[in-house]
Enzyme design. Structure first.
Site, PDB file in Angstrom:
ATOM      1  N   GLY A 144     -98.971 100.439 -68.524  1.00 51.34           N
ATOM      2  CA  GLY A 144     -99.362  99.505 -68.088  1.00 51.34           C
ATOM      3  C   GLY A 144    -100.863 100.371 -67.603  1.00 51.34           C
TER       4      GLY A 144
ATOM      5  N   LYS B 104     -98.685 104.529 -76.360  1.00 53.61           N
ATOM      6  CA  LYS B 104     -98.576 105.510 -76.297  1.00 53.61           C
ATOM      7  C   LYS B 104     -98.141 105.239 -74.418  1.00 53.61           C
ATOM      8  CE  LYS B 104     -99.566 108.265 -79.040  1.00 53.61           C
ATOM      9  NZ  LYS B 104     -99.824 107.843 -79.821  1.00 53.61           N
ATOM     10  N   GLU B 105     -97.408 103.594 -74.889  1.00 51.98           N
ATOM     11  CA  GLU B 105     -96.947 103.352 -73.474  1.00 51.98           C
ATOM     12  C   GLU B 105     -95.450 103.094 -73.067  1.00 51.98           C
ATOM     13  OE1 GLU B 105    -100.179 100.954 -71.010  1.00 51.98           O
ATOM     14  OE2 GLU B 105    -101.356 101.504 -72.340  1.00 51.98           O
ATOM     15  N   MET B 106     -95.112 101.833 -73.877  1.00 58.94           N
ATOM     16  CA  MET B 106     -93.911 101.599 -73.915  1.00 58.94           C
ATOM     17  C   MET B 106     -93.189 101.670 -74.616  1.00 58.94           C
ATOM     18  SD  MET B 106     -93.910  98.692 -70.490  1.00 58.94           S
ATOM     19  CE  MET B 106     -92.160  98.584 -70.145  1.00 58.94           C
TER      20      MET B 106
END
Lengths: 163, 345
Positions: B343, B122-124
């Site tokens: 991050g 669910k980040e990059m």
């Protein structure tokens, strides 16, 4: 009046008896102390010199470790409330049994704090000193702690991220 | 016999230097290879193409013009949806001085940290680290930069060099502040109100954990040490070590720029700094402090708000995409950054 005094005296003796009986058992902690992590003790993590380690064990571990060894009055109310509260707060502030949670920089800072507190006679807490003359940190012991603290590694410049 | 067990509140800079260390000034390295590596890392830090939807860069959450955070409780990611055990985005400034990275310390350094968000679902949200390498390899402009930053290597475009470059750039994200000038001996660097707050900070034992160069970040500590913390949904470091004794342990966050990096705590649950100070005094030190004292400590913490390195963090021109990824580039000016994620930890 005499009857009241007799009852107070009997209660006091009973409490003393209970305290003495419990005094042989290790402190279980309230709130409960965390279980010990093998290898996390300062002795295993930072390898202090013998005199420093002996001093910490004898004079500091009773409050600042996961293995406090309470005196009899630590089990008898109302002194028990003060003793156990002191131990709980002491462990939160400095715990030699959790030394693996510290970086070398913090390890040095904490030992410098120990150096200051024992050098300035701020530890052990004053009201314990009359009962535990053996816990008095001598100037030689304080000097050994301070020397060792000053020899510990200083802060890294930056993390070794690019190497 | 000394009747006080309170730690000394000597605010003489020389005495403080036993516990606190001033930040160094950031300067470009003389080593040209290291300089090339930093420049490459800066470009990668701002490059949104390193996310599944090309909408997320490191800077999306760790906004460099905003003290390295996005001021959200939880940052949104490249892909929609909730994150397992979401955590508040920590600042990237001065992170290089910490003993590990992420709230739970699961990355040993900045290089290891840079691997995580690239492939965090669910980040990059890239499928794997090789996808990051492929994306970079498809950008023609990156090839000469990698050769310059990693001379002599046959095939320098690889994940180790991508993350090492980002880490090299992040190492220079340093924010010296009035607090550092004070530590170096300039006693006029703190206002009288801040000096009062410093005395309280020491007397209340805040420096037990928030000390050193980063005013934190150099130890793990149980959240709720004297009194048990209410929200125990995040096990903290236990998730990393798989040891029950690490339950609710977190890396102590840095207090540098803390006035600018709210909301506070790993769950971003506390919006104001004075509320955070009250909670810390209560749960970590076991003492109730007045609103006035909390305000004084907050004033002192304000002295750690540093100067952002404007030229160092200026968004670079993005290397143009090759034909395969044409149309995906969105530009990377700070003003064009979407509300997005990455991050955190």
């Amino acid at each position: 009046m005499k009857r009241l005094l007799l009852m107070v005296a009997l209660c006091g003796l009973a409490a003393l008896g209970v305290g003495l009986a419990l005094g042989h058992h290790p402190y279980q902690g309230w709130p409960p102390l965390p279980p010990t992590r093998p290898g996390a003790d300062i002795a295993m993590v930072a390898h202090p010199p013998a005199l420093v380690m002996t001093t910490l064990h004898k004079d500091c571990y009773n409050c600042h470790s996961d293995h406090p060894d309470l005196p009899w009055y630590g089990y008898v109310w109302p002194s028990s409330a003060q003793v156990q509260d002191d131990i709980h707060r002491a462990g939160a502030r400095l715990n030699f049994s959790e030394w693996d949670q510290l970086s070398p920089e913090m390890s040095r800072i904490r030992m410098n704090q120990v150096c200051t507190m024992v050098s300035e006679d701020k530890m052990p807490i004053w009201y314990y000193k009359p009962f535990h003359p053996e816990a008095k940190v001598t100037k030689q012991q304080a000097a050994a702690i301070c020397n060792w603290a000053n020899q510990m590694p200083i802060a890294l410049t930056t993390q070794s991220a690019s190497r | 016999m000394e009747l006080s067990s309170t730690p000394p509140s000597n605010i003489d800079p020389a005495a403080l230097r036993a516990r606190f260390t001033a930040l160094p000034q950031n300067s470009d390295p003389a080593d040209q290879v290291q300089l090339a590596r930093i420049n490459l890392g800066r470009q990668l830090y701002f490059d949104k193409r390193l996310s599944r939807e090309s909408n997320q860069s490191c800077n999306s959450c760790h906004q460099l013009t905003n003290y390295g955070v996005d001021n959200k409780q939880y940052s949104p990611g490249s892909m929609p949806g909730a994150i397992d055990t979401p955590r508040n985005t920590p600042t990237v400034y001065n992170a290089a001085f910490q003993l590990s990275q992420f709230w739970d310390g699961r990355a040993v350094n900045l290089i290891a940290q840079a691997h995580g968000p690239l492939v965090a679902p669910k980040e990059m949200a890239l499928h794997n680290l090789q996808e990051a390498v492929d994306i970079v390899a498809r950008v023609p402009g990156y090839a000469p930069e990698f050769r310059q930053a990693f001379p002599g290597q046959q095939d320098p475009v690889n994940i180790e060099n991508i993350t090492a470059s980002i880490a090299a750039f992040e190492q220079g994200l340093i924010t010296p502040s009035p607090w550092d000038r004070y530590l170096q001996g300039d006693t006029a660097a703190l206002t009288p109100a801040q000096k009062k707050g410093l005395k309280l900070y020491l007397a209340d034992g805040c420096d037990t954990c928030h000390a050193g160069r980063d005013m934190g970040g150099i130890s793990y500590q149980r959240l709720g040490d004297v009194y048990r913390w209410g929200n125990k949904s995040d096990p903290g470091r236990e998730k990393v070590t798989h040891s029950a004794t690490d339950f609710m342990f977190f890396k102590v966050p840095t207090l540098r720029n803390i006035a600018k990096t709210g909301p506070y705590f790993h769950d971003g649950s506390v919006p104001t700094l004075t509320d955070a100070i009250h909670l810390m005094a209560d749960f970590q030190a076991g003492q109730t402090i007045s609103d006035s004292d909390a305000a004084s400590i907050a004033a002192f913490l304000g002295s750690m708000t540093g100067t952002l390195p404007a030229s160092y963090i200026a968004a670079p021109a993005e290397p143009p995409s090759g034909s395969q990824s044409a149309g995906q580039s969105e530009g990377n000016k700070t003003s064009s950054i979407r509300e997005s994620s990455g991050g955190r930890s």
